[in-house]
Scaffold this motif. Structure first.
Motif: not given
Length: 113
Positions: A79-83
């Motif tokens: 799980r990674v969140t990239i903006i």
């Protein structure tokens, strides 16, 4: 799936806050290494208002050196969140834990920028 716990709670939290994200002028996409067919089923089952994009050939994962793990000979994304803003990676949330609370960090970040 062992090791993949949390992906559904994370996706559902983004679903549940989708209107708030839209009000912050944000577009959401999910990315995984599963096939497009698998993702279509997940979008329908989870009632996701955003697309899941397939990186089954690991092109994006390898290009960005995203963290992966192996289960039953499958490479899966951690799980990674990239903006991303105007084509530039602006912020990366990793590790994402607990998965259902990541949305709070994302909204806080977006609201302050």
């Amino acid at each position: 799936m062992p090791g993949a716990r949390g992906c559904t709670p994370q996706a559902c939290s983004f679903r549940d806050h989708h209107k708030e994200l839209q009000e912050l002028n944000t577009q959401v996409f999910g990315v995984s290494t599963q096939s497009s067919e698998y993702q279509k089923e997940a979008v329908e089952r989870l009632h996701l208002p955003f697309e899941l994009l397939s990186d089954s050939k690991l092109t994006l994962s390898n290009s960005l050196n995203l963290p992966l793990f192996e289960v039953d000979s499958m490479s899966l994304n951690k799980r990674v969140t990239i903006i991303i803003q105007d084509g530039t990676i602006e912020k990366v949330f990793y590790p994402v834990f607990p998965p259902d609370k990541n949305i709070d960090e994302v909204i806080e970040y977006l609201s302050s920028n």
